[in-house]
Design a protein around this motif. Structure first.
Motif, PDB file in Angstrom:
ATOM      1  N   THR A 101       2.485 -14.998 -10.090  1.00  0.00           N
ATOM      2  CA  THR A 101       2.970 -13.762 -10.913  1.00  0.00           C
ATOM      3  C   THR A 101       3.003 -13.061  -9.634  1.00  0.00           C
ATOM      4  OG1 THR A 101       0.137 -13.429 -10.272  1.00  0.00           O
ATOM      5  CG2 THR A 101       0.694 -13.833 -12.961  1.00  0.00           C
ATOM      6  N   TRP A 102       3.425 -13.698  -7.961  1.00  0.00           N
ATOM      7  CA  TRP A 102       3.695 -12.617  -7.043  1.00  0.00           C
ATOM      8  C   TRP A 102       5.146 -12.871  -7.220  1.00  0.00           C
ATOM      9  CZ3 TRP A 102      -0.469 -14.569  -3.266  1.00  0.00           C
ATOM     10  CH2 TRP A 102      -1.709 -14.106  -3.686  1.00  0.00           C
ATOM     11  N   VAL A 103       5.361 -14.051  -7.488  1.00  0.00           N
ATOM     12  CA  VAL A 103       6.452 -14.619  -7.142  1.00  0.00           C
ATOM     13  C   VAL A 103       8.107 -13.409  -8.095  1.00  0.00           C
ATOM     14  CG1 VAL A 103       9.239 -15.733  -8.546  1.00  0.00           C
ATOM     15  CG2 VAL A 103       6.819 -16.951  -8.223  1.00  0.00           C
ATOM     16  N   SER A 104       7.715 -12.731  -8.658  1.00  0.00           N
ATOM     17  CA  SER A 104       8.917 -11.791  -8.666  1.00  0.00           C
ATOM     18  C   SER A 104       9.180 -10.474  -7.821  1.00  0.00           C
ATOM     19  CB  SER A 104       8.932 -10.948 -10.346  1.00  0.00           C
ATOM     20  OG  SER A 104       7.830 -10.652 -10.677  1.00  0.00           O
ATOM     21  N   GLY A 105       7.308 -10.220  -7.045  1.00  0.00           N
ATOM     22  CA  GLY A 105       7.577  -9.299  -6.328  1.00  0.00           C
ATOM     23  C   GLY A 105       7.705  -9.267  -4.984  1.00  0.00           C
ATOM     24  N   GLN A 106       7.818 -10.871  -4.516  1.00  0.00           N
ATOM     25  CA  GLN A 106       7.558 -11.167  -3.467  1.00  0.00           C
ATOM     26  C   GLN A 106       8.988 -12.396  -2.649  1.00  0.00           C
ATOM     27  OE1 GLN A 106       4.336 -13.148  -1.193  1.00  0.00           O
ATOM     28  NE2 GLN A 106       3.046 -11.135  -2.095  1.00  0.00           N
ATOM     29  N   ARG A 107       9.082 -12.724  -4.024  1.00  0.00           N
ATOM     30  CA  ARG A 107      10.565 -13.482  -3.935  1.00  0.00           C
ATOM     31  C   ARG A 107      11.241 -13.757  -2.574  1.00  0.00           C
ATOM     32  NH1 ARG A 107      13.256 -16.102  -9.154  1.00  0.00           N
ATOM     33  NH2 ARG A 107      13.089 -13.436  -9.507  1.00  0.00           N
ATOM     34  N   ASN A 108      11.853 -12.121  -2.996  1.00  0.00           N
ATOM     35  CA  ASN A 108      13.221 -12.232  -2.118  1.00  0.00           C
ATOM     36  C   ASN A 108      13.111 -11.548  -0.456  1.00  0.00           C
ATOM     37  OD1 ASN A 108      15.474 -12.232  -3.995  1.00  0.00           O
ATOM     38  ND2 ASN A 108      15.074  -9.952  -3.840  1.00  0.00           N
ATOM     39  N   GLU A 109      11.594 -11.522  -0.431  1.00  0.00           N
ATOM     40  CA  GLU A 109      10.958 -10.845   1.357  1.00  0.00           C
ATOM     41  C   GLU A 109      10.298 -12.782   1.610  1.00  0.00           C
ATOM     42  OE1 GLU A 109       7.300  -8.602   3.194  1.00  0.00           O
ATOM     43  OE2 GLU A 109       7.259  -8.847   0.872  1.00  0.00           O
ATOM     44  N   PHE A 110      10.087 -13.710   0.676  1.00  0.00           N
ATOM     45  CA  PHE A 110       9.318 -14.700   0.842  1.00  0.00           C
ATOM     46  C   PHE A 110      10.954 -15.412   1.225  1.00  0.00           C
ATOM     47  CE2 PHE A 110       6.896 -18.980   0.388  1.00  0.00           C
ATOM     48  CZ  PHE A 110       7.179 -18.911   1.527  1.00  0.00           C
ATOM     49  N   LYS A 111      12.167 -15.297   0.722  1.00  0.00           N
ATOM     50  CA  LYS A 111      13.270 -16.025   0.794  1.00  0.00           C
ATOM     51  C   LYS A 111      14.195 -16.039   2.272  1.00  0.00           C
ATOM     52  CE  LYS A 111      17.867 -16.675  -1.368  1.00  0.00           C
ATOM     53  NZ  LYS A 111      18.304 -16.948  -2.535  1.00  0.00           N
ATOM     54  N   ASP A 112      13.565 -14.601   2.608  1.00  0.00           N
ATOM     55  CA  ASP A 112      14.578 -14.079   3.697  1.00  0.00           C
ATOM     56  C   ASP A 112      13.184 -14.451   5.225  1.00  0.00           C
ATOM     57  OD1 ASP A 112      16.166 -12.193   2.430  1.00  0.00           O
ATOM     58  OD2 ASP A 112      14.975 -10.834   2.593  1.00  0.00           O
ATOM     59  N   TYR A 113      12.733 -14.274   4.757  1.00  0.00           N
ATOM     60  CA  TYR A 113      11.321 -14.938   5.838  1.00  0.00           C
ATOM     61  C   TYR A 113      11.867 -16.046   6.030  1.00  0.00           C
ATOM     62  CZ  TYR A 113       6.849 -16.079   7.343  1.00  0.00           C
ATOM     63  OH  TYR A 113       5.695 -17.001   8.181  1.00  0.00           O
ATOM     64  N   LEU A 114      11.497 -16.954   5.144  1.00  0.00           N
ATOM     65  CA  LEU A 114      12.056 -18.942   5.031  1.00  0.00           C
ATOM     66  C   LEU A 114      13.445 -19.057   5.765  1.00  0.00           C
ATOM     67  CD1 LEU A 114      10.921 -20.862   1.813  1.00  0.00           C
ATOM     68  CD2 LEU A 114       9.478 -20.141   4.467  1.00  0.00           C
ATOM     69  N   MET A 115      14.010 -17.786   5.866  1.00  0.00           N
ATOM     70  CA  MET A 115      15.594 -17.707   6.373  1.00  0.00           C
ATOM     71  C   MET A 115      15.842 -17.234   7.423  1.00  0.00           C
ATOM     72  SD  MET A 115      17.736 -18.249   3.472  1.00  0.00           S
ATOM     73  CE  MET A 115      19.466 -18.304   4.028  1.00  0.00           C
ATOM     74  N   GLN A 116      14.722 -16.982   8.210  1.00  0.00           N
ATOM     75  CA  GLN A 116      14.656 -15.599   9.261  1.00  0.00           C
ATOM     76  C   GLN A 116      15.943 -15.955  10.889  1.00  0.00           C
ATOM     77  OE1 GLN A 116      10.722 -15.535  12.043  1.00  0.00           O
ATOM     78  NE2 GLN A 116      10.671 -15.849  10.032  1.00  0.00           N
ATOM     79  N   ASN A 117      16.159 -17.634  10.831  1.00  0.00           N
ATOM     80  CA  ASN A 117      16.932 -18.164  11.738  1.00  0.00           C
ATOM     81  C   ASN A 117      18.212 -18.768  11.048  1.00  0.00           C
ATOM     82  OD1 ASN A 117      16.304 -16.463  14.079  1.00  0.00           O
ATOM     83  ND2 ASN A 117      14.122 -18.013  13.710  1.00  0.00           N
ATOM     84  N   ARG A 118      19.723 -18.949  11.182  1.00  0.00           N
ATOM     85  CA  ARG A 118      20.117 -19.688  10.590  1.00  0.00           C
ATOM     86  C   ARG A 118      20.032 -21.180  11.025  1.00  0.00           C
ATOM     87  NH1 ARG A 118      24.408 -20.430   6.133  1.00  0.00           N
ATOM     88  NH2 ARG A 118      25.492 -21.546   6.452  1.00  0.00           N
ATOM     89  N   GLU A 119      20.324 -21.199  12.625  1.00  0.00           N
ATOM     90  CA  GLU A 119      20.160 -22.117  13.538  1.00  0.00           C
ATOM     91  C   GLU A 119      18.400 -22.179  13.908  1.00  0.00           C
ATOM     92  OE1 GLU A 119      23.094 -24.559  14.386  1.00  0.00           O
ATOM     93  OE2 GLU A 119      24.615 -23.296  13.019  1.00  0.00           O
ATOM     94  N   VAL A 120      18.511 -23.517  14.073  1.00  0.00           N
ATOM     95  CA  VAL A 120      16.983 -23.486  14.640  1.00  0.00           C
ATOM     96  C   VAL A 120      16.696 -24.394  15.376  1.00  0.00           C
ATOM     97  CG1 VAL A 120      13.747 -22.956  14.208  1.00  0.00           C
ATOM     98  CG2 VAL A 120      15.856 -22.523  12.301  1.00  0.00           C
ATOM     99  N   GLU A 121      16.097 -24.249  16.390  1.00  0.00           N
ATOM    100  CA  GLU A 121      16.253 -25.459  17.806  1.00  0.00           C
ATOM    101  C   GLU A 121      14.116 -25.726  18.249  1.00  0.00           C
ATOM    102  OE1 GLU A 121      17.222 -28.399  19.865  1.00  0.00           O
ATOM    103  OE2 GLU A 121      18.877 -26.803  19.236  1.00  0.00           O
ATOM    104  N   PHE A 122      13.720 -27.068  17.387  1.00  0.00           N
ATOM    105  CA  PHE A 122      12.357 -26.749  17.691  1.00  0.00           C
ATOM    106  C   PHE A 122      11.746 -28.250  18.283  1.00  0.00           C
ATOM    107  CE2 PHE A 122      11.027 -28.198  13.661  1.00  0.00           C
ATOM    108  CZ  PHE A 122      11.876 -28.307  13.233  1.00  0.00           C
TER     109      PHE A 122
END
Lengths: 308, 89
Positions: A101-122
């Motif tokens: 029940t949280w998908v519709s409310g938080q999906r875009n925010e969580f997607k942006d969060y996971l994609m906060q960096n296109r290139e990641v070095e770690f």
């Protein structure tokens, strides 16, 4: 992990207790240091900071994007999956999820969060990784685990995904998920763990190691004195009764429908529940949801004509 | 003519040696001697060939890594129902 063209699809089930991928499971906890720690097991180095994966205790956060922890845990999950194939760089599409029940409310925010960096070095466990995160999907937890076998859900079926923090309930009737009848309850196995600790303290005036409690949850028993074991099993039995009570509040009727239980808490139902085995299915593959995310990302890719 | 002679003893209580003894005596051949020499040479050739194949495959696969490629060619009715449900969020 699935590979489509040159893109690795990596399913990440970011739970409150554990992070699961199609092949791995590790605790969803992070301890952060500004200087390199002495113990380097599961050390992830990202953006000049040091993160010990699996250390410390993560409090329940309804919004997983509030701090960087779930991002760092996602990087560790990517590294674990890539490492299986001995790969250290590549283009990655994350397939993740949120409670029903949280998908519709938080999906875009969580997607942006996971994609906060296109290139990641770690680096993780001493290996350097360079990944390009080209996209992310956010699917509903629990449902994803059965998305590839909807044809098996004939008649009326209640699906119950018991995680560490939440319990998700939905219906699949005549092979079709019912969108308007879904519930997320904050009644995960962590509640049971807290109740066990409280009861052990109240009755025996002591604390019991979390590893012992988890062992009893998973196997129904542990090598401890009988009266301690009884306190733990009694509490777990009460918790499972509480689950069935909540299911009934959401119209669960064992005579009219089948129950499909999955998630890390499914072992509690198996070990401490009273139910008709012919009408209740327990899927105790804790990686099932992560595998489901990958499946959904794959079929979505096909439907979109080859675009992730 | 230079000829060398060896004698081979078969312990019939040993299952492997018994099997070899029975095999030799089932052969329909004019010369058991010739048959044994031919078997030894064939076995040497097989071993050499196996080693050659192993080396060739090792060289050919050097630097290659294997990744699963699992692309489904089509989606099922069940997959469509799942995707429609996800679209409803």
């Amino acid at each position: 992990m699935k590979k489509i063209n040159d893109v690795f699809i990596i399913g990440i089930d970011s739970g409150y207790g554990n992070i699961k991928t199609a092949n791995c499971c590790f605790p969803a906890s992070v301890a952060v240091y500004d200087t390199e720690p002495v113990f380097k097991d599961n050390l992830l180095v990202y953006d000049g900071r040091y993160y010990l994966i699996g250390e410390g205790h993560k409090e329940f956060l309804a919004d997983k994007t509030k701090d960087i922890d779930y991002y760092v845990l996602a990087l560790a999950a990517i590294a674990r999956e890539l490492n299986i194939r001995k790969i250290t760089s590549g283009r990655v599409h994350i397939a993740a999820g949120l409670p029903l029940t949280w998908v519709s409310g938080q999906r875009n925010e969580f997607k942006d969060y996971l994609m906060q960096n296109r290139e990641v070095e770690f680096s993780f466990r001493g290996t350097q990784y360079h990944v390009e995160i080209i996209g992310a999907d956010v699917f509903p937890q629990g449902f994803a685990a059965v998305a590839d076998r909807l044809s098996e859900f004939k008649g009326v079926n209640m699906l119950c995904d018991i995680g560490n923090g939440t319990m998700n309930i939905m219906f699949i009737n005549d092979k079709k998920p019912i969108p308007g009848n879904m519930f997320t309850e904050k009644y995960g196995t962590h509640q049971c763990l807290l109740a066990v600790r409280e009861n052990v303290m109240r009755i025996h005036h002591t604390t019991v190691d979390e590893a012992i409690i988890n062992r009893v949850f998973r196997f129904g028993t542990a090598d401890i004195k009988e009266d301690y074991l009884k306190t733990i099993t009694d509490t777990a039995t009460e918790y499972v009764a509480g689950i069935f009570q909540r299911l009934r509040e959401h119209e669960y009727n064992p005579e009219l429908m089948r129950l499909y239980v999955l998630g890390g808490g499914s072992c509690l139902i198996r070990n401490f529940g009273v139910y008709d085995e012919n009408r209740v299915t327990i899927n105790d593959d804790i990686c099932a949801t992560a595998k489901g995310y990958e499946h959904l990302a794959e079929v979505s890719f096909i439907r979109n004509g080859g675009r992730l | 003519m230079t000829s060398k002679r060896i004698s081979v003893r078969f312990n019939l209580d040993n299952p492997d040696e018994l099997k070899a003894w029975e095999y030799l005596h089932r052969l329909k051949t004019d010369s058991l001697n010739k048959e044994i020499i031919s078997m030894i040479n064939a076995s040497r050739q097989n071993n050499d060939l196996r080693e050659l194949l192993r080396q060739t495959i090792t060289v050919a696969l050097q630097g290659m890594s294997f990744q699963p490629v699992e692309i489904k060619s089509e989606i099922t009715e069940s997959d469509l129902a799942a995707l429609n449900f996800i679209d409803s969020f």
